[in-house]
Structure formats: C-alpha cells, structure tokens
Motif scaffolding. Structure first.
Motif, PDB file in Angstrom:
ATOM      1  N   LEU A   1       0.831  -1.203   0.000  1.00 26.80           N
ATOM      2  CA  LEU A   1       0.000   0.000   0.000  1.00 26.80           C
ATOM      3  C   LEU A   1       0.861   1.247   0.000  1.00 26.80           C
ATOM      4  O   LEU A   1       2.058   1.217   0.267  1.00 26.80           O
ATOM      5  CB  LEU A   1      -0.920  -0.004   1.221  1.00 26.80           C
ATOM      6  N   SER A   2       0.241   2.371  -0.292  1.00 26.44           N
ATOM      7  CA  SER A   2       0.852   3.686  -0.224  1.00 26.44           C
ATOM      8  C   SER A   2      -0.276   4.666   0.078  1.00 26.44           C
ATOM      9  O   SER A   2      -1.453   4.306  -0.029  1.00 26.44           O
ATOM     10  CB  SER A   2       1.517   4.044  -1.556  1.00 26.44           C
TER      11      SER A   2
ATOM     12  N   TRP B   1      -0.292  -5.366  -4.691  1.00 26.02           N
ATOM     13  CA  TRP B   1       0.836  -6.303  -4.748  1.00 26.02           C
ATOM     14  C   TRP B   1       0.817  -7.055  -6.071  1.00 26.02           C
ATOM     15  O   TRP B   1       1.834  -7.171  -6.760  1.00 26.02           O
ATOM     16  CB  TRP B   1       0.785  -7.277  -3.569  1.00 26.02           C
ATOM     17  N   TYR B   2      -0.341  -7.568  -6.446  1.00 27.55           N
ATOM     18  CA  TYR B   2      -0.416  -8.311  -7.702  1.00 27.55           C
ATOM     19  C   TYR B   2      -0.164  -7.401  -8.907  1.00 27.55           C
ATOM     20  O   TYR B   2       0.504  -7.794  -9.872  1.00 27.55           O
ATOM     21  CB  TYR B   2      -1.763  -9.026  -7.827  1.00 27.55           C
ATOM     22  N   GLN B   3      -0.668  -6.185  -8.861  1.00 29.94           N
ATOM     23  CA  GLN B   3      -0.457  -5.264  -9.968  1.00 29.94           C
ATOM     24  C   GLN B   3       1.016  -4.889 -10.109  1.00 29.94           C
ATOM     25  O   GLN B   3       1.498  -4.630 -11.214  1.00 29.94           O
ATOM     26  CB  GLN B   3      -1.305  -4.002  -9.774  1.00 29.94           C
TER      27      GLN B   3
ATOM     28  N   THR C   1       7.292 -10.585  -6.986  1.00 34.22           N
ATOM     29  CA  THR C   1       7.136 -11.968  -6.536  1.00 34.22           C
ATOM     30  C   THR C   1       7.358 -12.098  -5.041  1.00 34.22           C
ATOM     31  O   THR C   1       6.559 -12.703  -4.322  1.00 34.22           O
ATOM     32  CB  THR C   1       8.142 -12.889  -7.252  1.00 34.22           C
ATOM     33  N   ALA C   2       8.471 -11.540  -4.587  1.00 35.03           N
ATOM     34  CA  ALA C   2       8.866 -11.672  -3.179  1.00 35.03           C
ATOM     35  C   ALA C   2       9.316 -10.317  -2.643  1.00 35.03           C
ATOM     36  O   ALA C   2       9.975  -9.546  -3.341  1.00 35.03           O
ATOM     37  CB  ALA C   2       9.993 -12.691  -3.037  1.00 35.03           C
ATOM     38  N   ALA C   3       8.952 -10.069  -1.400  1.00 39.64           N
ATOM     39  CA  ALA C   3       9.319  -8.805  -0.760  1.00 39.64           C
ATOM     40  C   ALA C   3       9.332  -9.015   0.743  1.00 39.64           C
ATOM     41  O   ALA C   3       8.754  -9.977   1.251  1.00 39.64           O
ATOM     42  CB  ALA C   3       8.322  -7.707  -1.138  1.00 39.64           C
ATOM     43  N   ASN C   4      10.015  -8.124   1.445  1.00 41.74           N
ATOM     44  CA  ASN C   4      10.149  -8.356   2.872  1.00 41.74           C
ATOM     45  C   ASN C   4       8.880  -8.024   3.653  1.00 41.74           C
ATOM     46  O   ASN C   4       8.108  -7.137   3.312  1.00 41.74           O
ATOM     47  CB  ASN C   4      11.336  -7.582   3.443  1.00 41.74           C
ATOM     48  N   ARG C   5       8.675  -8.797   4.695  1.00 36.81           N
ATOM     49  CA  ARG C   5       7.696  -8.526   5.742  1.00 36.81           C
ATOM     50  C   ARG C   5       8.532  -8.234   6.975  1.00 36.81           C
ATOM     51  O   ARG C   5       9.142  -9.109   7.560  1.00 36.81           O
ATOM     52  CB  ARG C   5       6.778  -9.720   5.976  1.00 36.81           C
TER      53      ARG C   5
ATOM     54  N   TYR D   1       2.987   1.145  -5.613  1.00 26.33           N
ATOM     55  CA  TYR D   1       3.724  -0.070  -5.962  1.00 26.33           C
ATOM     56  C   TYR D   1       3.189  -0.716  -7.235  1.00 26.33           C
ATOM     57  O   TYR D   1       3.905  -1.468  -7.903  1.00 26.33           O
ATOM     58  CB  TYR D   1       3.703  -1.054  -4.794  1.00 26.33           C
ATOM     59  N   SER D   2       1.952  -0.421  -7.579  1.00 24.76           N
ATOM     60  CA  SER D   2       1.405  -0.953  -8.830  1.00 24.76           C
ATOM     61  C   SER D   2       2.102  -0.371 -10.052  1.00 24.76           C
ATOM     62  O   SER D   2       1.883  -0.835 -11.172  1.00 24.76           O
ATOM     63  CB  SER D   2      -0.101  -0.695  -8.904  1.00 24.76           C
ATOM     64  N   TYR D   3       2.965   0.627  -9.855  1.00 29.23           N
ATOM     65  CA  TYR D   3       3.725   1.217 -10.959  1.00 29.23           C
ATOM     66  C   TYR D   3       5.118   0.606 -11.091  1.00 29.23           C
ATOM     67  O   TYR D   3       5.977   1.134 -11.790  1.00 29.23           O
ATOM     68  CB  TYR D   3       3.889   2.727 -10.748  1.00 29.23           C
TER      69      TYR D   3
END
Length: 391
Positions: free
Chosen positions: A39-40, A90-92, A96-100, A350-352
């Motif tokens: 999100l942003s 996230w899907y847009q 694939t992988a990112a930190n939590r 993040y969709s960009y």
C-alpha cells in the motif's frame, strides 16, 4: 497477466520495447528487499485515513506509538481483507517476493511485530513465508506472493546471541546490523565516530553466517560496512541505499563500500527515497533512481545491484507529516530530512513497479541483465546464504 495501463512513466519507448518490458516483467522473479508496501497513501482511501486518525487519537501523548499506530492498524485490516487494495496493489506490481519486516528494537516490539507478520501469513492464502529460495520459486510458479522476514535493528536482542536462533526459527532471513546510530554491534551512518564493528559485532556477524541470515548494511556507517565485508564469510548486502558520488547523503554508500560489498558476492539495493537520491525531493523521478543503478553497474558489474525501494510506505499522509516533524529527528535524521509525503515520480504506488523494467529496457539493458537487477541477484545471494531447499 497484469494490466499495466496506469502510472506508466514516459520513457519514450517504442511499441516493441513496451511489449518486451511487459512480457519480461510478467515472466521474471521480481524482488523488492525493502518493501514498505504494497500500500501507499495514494492506494488508501480518504475514508480509511480518517478512521485511522480517530483510532490513533488516544495515543497522541506517546509520539512513537502515535506515529507507528496507523501502519499497525493497516497491517491488521489488510490481513482481515478489509483493504482490498493490499492484494490488488501487490499483484499489480508484479513483485514476486518482498520483505515482511519485524521490529527488534525492544522485547515488546519483537513480540508484537512477529504476531503482526505471522497474522498476514496465516490469514492471507496468497501470501507465503519464505524460508528457502525454493519458496520464492514456488510462489512464482503458483502465482502467489512470498514474504521474506527481515529486520532493520538489533537493540532488542541485546548481546544474547541465542535469541538469533529463535529469530531464525521464526523465519528471519535478512538482518541489518545498525540503524543510523551506535549499538552493541557497530556504528550507524549517522554516527560521527565511524567506529566500525565492535568485538561483539564480529561475533554477531559470525553467528549470522552460521545460521544463514543475510548480513545487511543498509543503514550502517562506512567502517561498519567495510568491517562486515571483512569478517563475513557469506555475501554482504546493503538492502536499500544509493550512490554517494551521485548524491552525497549519509544514507548513500561510497565507492569503496560498494566495491567491498561486491567482492563478497553481495548486492547493493537501490532505494526510491526522494530525499536520498536527488537534490530536489519534489522533482525526483524514477530516472534519478535508475541513474544510481547505472552507476553501480558501471562500477562493480550488473551482478551486484538490486532494488530495495523503501518508499512509498503503507501509511497515510497525516501520519507521514507527523513522522517528519516529530519522529525522524529522534532516529538520527537532520531536521527537515528523511521520510515525508514526497514520492518518486514513476513510483507513487507499488502498482507502478513495472517502470523499473521499462526504464531498464529504455537504457539498453539485455533481458538477462534486467532479470538480474529486478530480482535474480537477490535470489543468487539467498541461495548462497540460505540454501536452495529443505534438508
């Protein structure tokens, strides 16, 4: 397939280049190693922002709690599917992988942040916890998302190395040694002393190597970074930083640091922080971010650069303004410096994220090199530090 119609930065690509970028982005394993998303502020509605403000009002007497509360509430709402944009963004993005990220600043934050992160893994069927590189590869194959448990500070661990074992058992796979200031391990990038690793810090790095936790120097001071490279037997990274010779900021790395990280087989992740990559945060574009990537490629080669955006954050505007004014100075940032409401043009959401791939296509990188930069290099480091799969 992902619809990439909105948020496309004008790189003046040809139709053929656009198609190539889209296909490459869809096909690749993409990793953002300082992922504050998905999100942003632009992806969170005004209605939710106002609800958050009301819920946070009781915490105004505790600035740190008040500042961090919106992100905690957003994380819980997202896990409960109360913010559909969490999954959609996230899907847009194609990531694939990112930190939590969990917090190791004190014992309370360790427990609460572990619970927050685990709640997302437990409740979201499309999000899986990463323990090995195979988990990332399977996530790509199965069209789900992979979360890499990371932390940026170590104060809550004290000098108890046994706690690292527990953190690793939980899933911690990347750990930053210092956050701006001095701790038991070493000096951060905001410290005047530039003291480097302590004796305990050398032992700490050795234990990270033994456990298979990646040594991260993103916020470390210069000598701490160089010492980490000297004493680590595994690749060292800087998950989110920039190039000092492009923009001389404490959060950016010198050529010497970049070269030494690369010598370990490590990767330098370039961030998308408007205040740290260009001299005008109100006029910073993704081209300025790509300039840092180009520089690192020219200095140490394409095998040693990745992406760790660190911005935008899953937060709301009023909270970011408060953070800038009240919290950033407490964390070692100079007054007026550090996170606020500005964003990099071309990465407002993040969709960009495809703009990274599109920009690299426009700059003449090959498909193979682009795949390394947007995720392959991180995956290589993970394979060396974590291993490929379960024993």
């Amino acid at each position: 397939m992902i619809n990439f119609q909105k948020g496309l930065f004008d790189f003046r690509l040809t139709k053929e280049q656009e198609e190539r970028a889209k296909n490459l982005h869809n096909a690749s394993i993409i990793i953002d190693l300082l992922f504050q998303g998905p999100l942003s502020p632009l992806a969170i509605s005004d209605e939710i922002s106002e609800v958050l403000k009301e819920k946070c009002e009781p915490f105004q007497d505790d600035p740190m709690a008040y500042s961090g509360m919106p992100r905690k509430i957003i994380a819980k709402m997202s896990a409960n599917n109360e913010i559909p944009a969490f999954e959609e963004e996230w899907y847009q993005s194609g990531i694939t992988a990112a930190n939590r990220q969990i917090s190791l600043s004190d014992r309370e934050s360790i427990i609460s942040s572990m619970a927050e992160v685990q709640m997302q893994f437990d409740k979201l069927p499309w999000l899986t916890k990463v323990l090995t590189t195979d988990d990332i590869k399977r996530a790509k194959e199965n069209n789900v998302k992979a979360g890499i448990v990371t932390a940026q500070e170590t104060e809550g661990l004290g000098t108890n190395l046994e706690l690292l074992d527990a953190m690793h058992d939980f899933g911690l796979r990347v750990l930053q040694l210092t956050y701006n200031t001095q701790n038991y391990i070493g000096a951060g990038c905001a410290e005047r002393s530039n003291a480097g690793l302590t004796n305990f810090g050398v032992k700490f790095v050795a234990r990270l190597n033994e456990l298979g936790i990646v040594v991260d120097t993103g916020h470390c001071g210069k000598q701490t970074t160089l010492d980490a490279c000297k004493y680590s037997t595994k690749p060292v990274i800087a998950s989110h930083t920039g190039v000092e010779n492009i923009f001389n900021h404490m959060r950016c790395k010198s050529d010497e640091e970049i070269i030494e990280i690369a010598k370990t087989g490590g990767v330098i992740g370039v961030f998308a922080m408007p205040w740290f990559v260009h001299d005008d945060p109100n006029a910073t574009t993704i081209n300025h971010v790509l300039d840092h990537i180009d520089y690192i490629v020219n200095l140490v080669g394409v095998d040693h650069v990745g992406i760790g955006t660190d911005w935008p954050m899953s937060d709301v505007t009023w909270s970011l303004v408060y953070f800038k004014e009240k919290i950033a100075p407490l964390l070692g940032f100079k007054k007026g410096d550090g996170p606020s409401t500005e964003t990099v043009t071309g990465l407002e959401k993040y969709s960009y994220f495809i703009n990274f791939t599109r920009g690299l296509v426009g700059r003449g990188y090959t498909d193979e090199d682009i795949q390394k930069i947007i995720g392959g290099n991180w995956l290589r480091v993970f394979e060396e530090v974590w291993g490929n799969g379960y024993e």
